[in-house]
Scaffold this active site. Structure first.
Site, PDB file in Angstrom:
ATOM      1  N   CYS A   1      13.243 -22.204   5.447  1.00 44.92           N
ATOM      2  CA  CYS A   1      12.352 -21.275   4.769  1.00 44.92           C
ATOM      3  C   CYS A   1      12.943 -19.859   4.760  1.00 44.92           C
ATOM      4  O   CYS A   1      14.042 -19.647   4.270  1.00 44.92           O
ATOM      5  CB  CYS A   1      10.980 -21.342   5.426  1.00 44.92           C
ATOM      6  SG  CYS A   1       9.634 -20.705   4.419  1.00 44.92           S
ATOM      7  N   HIS A   2      12.241 -18.878   5.318  1.00 47.90           N
ATOM      8  CA  HIS A   2      12.719 -17.500   5.377  1.00 47.90           C
ATOM      9  C   HIS A   2      13.774 -17.282   6.461  1.00 47.90           C
ATOM     10  O   HIS A   2      14.368 -16.207   6.534  1.00 47.90           O
ATOM     11  CB  HIS A   2      11.552 -16.533   5.622  1.00 47.90           C
ATOM     12  CG  HIS A   2      10.646 -16.371   4.448  1.00 47.90           C
ATOM     13  ND1 HIS A   2       9.663 -17.285   4.143  1.00 47.90           N
ATOM     14  CD2 HIS A   2      10.570 -15.402   3.512  1.00 47.90           C
ATOM     15  CE1 HIS A   2       9.017 -16.886   3.071  1.00 47.90           C
ATOM     16  NE2 HIS A   2       9.549 -15.749   2.662  1.00 47.90           N
ATOM     17  N   GLY A   3      14.014 -18.272   7.311  1.00 46.35           N
ATOM     18  CA  GLY A   3      15.031 -18.149   8.347  1.00 46.35           C
ATOM     19  C   GLY A   3      16.408 -17.839   7.793  1.00 46.35           C
ATOM     20  O   GLY A   3      17.245 -17.227   8.458  1.00 46.35           O
TER      21      GLY A   3
END
Length: 194
Positions: free
Chosen positions: A116-118
């Site tokens: 995801c946003h990682g």
């Protein structure tokens, strides 16, 4: 075997708790840390819903008690790194200590799972050049700006992408497959007896 998980306030709830449980099931010692916090401190998680709006909605998730102190970790002790998503990558990508951790795992070619946003943290750490990865669609430009090739999966898919030591996926619906592939990179083979 030990695995390090990065976290911070507003880490995505599922993306933190599910990997911990999957790794613990295999008797892997999971260390969850956050910059400037110590073992026993709390990070607040968030639950994100993809419910038809132009962006996801966000609700308070479970409080999570950190297992280890950020300042005391010894990177040489870890076999792999997990970078979940949520909101914490937005601000931790500006923390050089976090970027140095990510660079360590890539320099050593150790397994890294990012979701995801990682991938915002990986892009800021300058480890995506010449690599391909998936992420939530709103991070596509982060991946490209970081020198990576964005692999476009529907954010609710169960698709993952593997490029060398990196396994990535767009969002929490892929957690099961994402963890399965990360576990393979760690050298585990799960087999059932009949």
């Amino acid at each position: 075997m030990k695995v390090l998980i990065l976290s911070g306030d507003y880490v995505e709830d599922y993306e933190l708790f599910a990997p911990i449980k999957a790794l613990e099931m295999l008797d892997i010692d999971v260390h969850v840390v956050c910059p400037d916090k110590k073992s026993g401190d709390i990070v607040q998680t968030a639950v994100h819903y993809f419910d038809g709006w132009q962006t996801h909605s966000e609700n308070i998730g479970h409080p999570f008690e950190l297992t280890h102190t950020f300042a005391e970790i010894k990177l040489d002790e870890y076999a792999g790194l997990v970078v979940p998503g949520g909101r914490f990558p937005e601000y931790q990508r500006n923390d050089q200590r976090v970027l140095d951790i990510v660079k360590f795992f890539f320099d050593k070619n150790l397994p890294v799972a990012a979701l995801c946003h990682g991938l915002q943290i990986l892009a800021a750490a300058d480890v995506l050049k010449g690599r391909s990865c998936s992420a939530v669609h709103t991070c596509k430009l982060d991946v490209i700006a970081g020198g990576g090739t964005y692999v476009d999966f529907h954010m609710l898919s169960k698709n993952v992408h593997i490029d060398g030591n990196l396994v990535s996926a767009p969002a929490y619906p892929a957690i099961g497959v994402w963890m399965r592939e990360f576990i393979k990179l760690l050298g585990f083979k799960v087999q059932f007896e009949s």
